[in-house]
Design an enzyme around this catalytic site. Sequence first.
Site, mmCIF file in Angstrom:
data_model
loop_
_atom_site.group_PDB
_atom_site.id
_atom_site.type_symbol
_atom_site.label_atom_id
_atom_site.label_comp_id
_atom_site.label_asym_id
_atom_site.label_seq_id
_atom_site.Cartn_x
_atom_site.Cartn_y
_atom_site.Cartn_z
ATOM 1 N N ASN A 298 -4.756 2.797 -4.011
ATOM 2 C CA ASN A 298 -5.905 3.570 -4.489
ATOM 3 C C ASN A 298 -5.464 4.768 -5.330
ATOM 4 O O ASN A 298 -6.258 5.344 -6.076
ATOM 5 C CB ASN A 298 -6.727 4.086 -3.295
ATOM 6 N N ASP B 41 0.858 -1.182 0.000
ATOM 7 C CA ASP B 41 0.000 0.000 0.000
ATOM 8 C C ASP B 41 0.903 1.243 0.000
ATOM 9 O O ASP B 41 2.059 1.167 0.430
ATOM 10 C CB ASP B 41 -0.888 -0.025 1.250
ATOM 11 N N ARG C 58 -8.132 12.858 5.851
ATOM 12 C CA ARG C 58 -7.854 11.457 5.548
ATOM 13 C C ARG C 58 -9.142 10.620 5.620
ATOM 14 O O ARG C 58 -9.410 9.796 4.749
ATOM 15 C CB ARG C 58 -6.813 10.927 6.526
ATOM 16 N N TYR D 221 -0.038 5.186 0.696
ATOM 17 C CA TYR D 221 -0.152 6.305 1.641
ATOM 18 C C TYR D 221 -0.264 5.816 3.080
ATOM 19 O O TYR D 221 -1.177 5.084 3.425
ATOM 20 C CB TYR D 221 -1.330 7.198 1.257
#
Lengths: 225, 225
Positions: B120, B11, B42, B13
């Site tokens: 993402n 992943d 966030r 971030y």
Amino acid sequence: MILTPKAICFDAYGTLFDVHSVGQLAESLFPGKGKALSQLWRDKQVEYTRLRSMSGRYKPFWEITVDALNYCGAALGLDLGAAQRDALMAQYARLSAFPENLQALQRLQASGLPLAIHTNGNPEMIAQAVESAGMSGMFSTVLSADRVRRYKVDASVYQLAPDFFNCQASELLFVSSNGWDVCGATWFGFKTFWVNRSGAPAECLDVLPSYIGSSLDDVVSLVCK
Amino acid sequence: MILTPKAICFDAYGTLFDVHSVGQLAESLFPGKGKALSQLWRDKQVEYTRLRSMSGRYKPFWEITVDALNYCGAALGLDLGAAQRDALMAQYARLSAFPENLQALQRLQASGLPLAIHTNGNPEMIAQAVESAGMSGMFSTVLSADRVRRYKVDASVYQLAPDFFNCQASELLFVSSNGWDVCGATWFGFKTFWVNRSGAPAECLDVLPSYIGSSLDDVVSLVCK
């Protein structure tokens, strides 16, 4: 009459049922942390519905609510034993109605419009909440996410309403106090009414509710003479 | 060597890239509100990915990040003009790596394991972040949700990895610092490693990561002699 939908579908928690009493109990059990608990509990509850819906890992809303509470206990460092957990869940099971809701629903019912509850809640917990809030007999049906084992904002949940009322989504008015729910419902194709009780900012999702008001009284003004 | 996956998927971030500097800038722009802004930003960013993914209303992650920031400005009553917004987004575009990450990635790369970013984030913003963080040349590929126009935890996003590496999900190690991402990846079938940097409680989702550690160094210990 400004708008004549074929029926009105109401979200349940926060829209029909006031969860404020849960926050009060949380504060009395965990002084100084009641607000943080009730806020995080709600956020986690909603988050878990989405994660489970997206992953095909359905679990009834009542059980998700327990899971979310357990997470909050750990995250906020609360001494959350069985007694406190049971007390909070019992309070969640017997919420009151918002002050104006009963009269507003009676007026809507008297206008001849079919009213439905359209909710993530599983049928057992909704049945108990309806009785607790004094709303027995006011709704034609309860459309629960439990039937499709997905959660809002999945289209299959919203689809329950046009299927039940045998009409187009655009002929129905969907009412919710949750901004994200109203956006999902608008995307789906309903006429929508955002009961923005707290004066929250609109979600930045490139979509606007059809109507906005601050209580169910404003829904009455929209659809009743 | 304890575990020999066919590849490791990271992943981005919070896992590879440290978003802390954004919080610092937020605090300097809005004294006393930096922490609230970075937290809500966030949360909204992640929320919007899920709502859009569930509703088939895809929008690239960079644009969702802008939308989430705009919501925060309204919700927190900030004087968020174009200058502040541009500054915050520019900071988001050039994040640094967590201190241990570069060396850990070098050791993993030296072990011969293919490394991938699985995110993402849309490809343009990931390319910029990789360069900014000094990670150019470290990854075999970037697997972006943008390719399937859905977001985690939708299975189609996770499926990008077994498709790319032409193997079973269970032969891959998926690494994330986001508890919910690790749960989604475990449900999907990956071996998973939760980099729990902050000592957060596990999500109450009836699923546990395969492995838990506190930094990428612990991933090195798991897969390197």
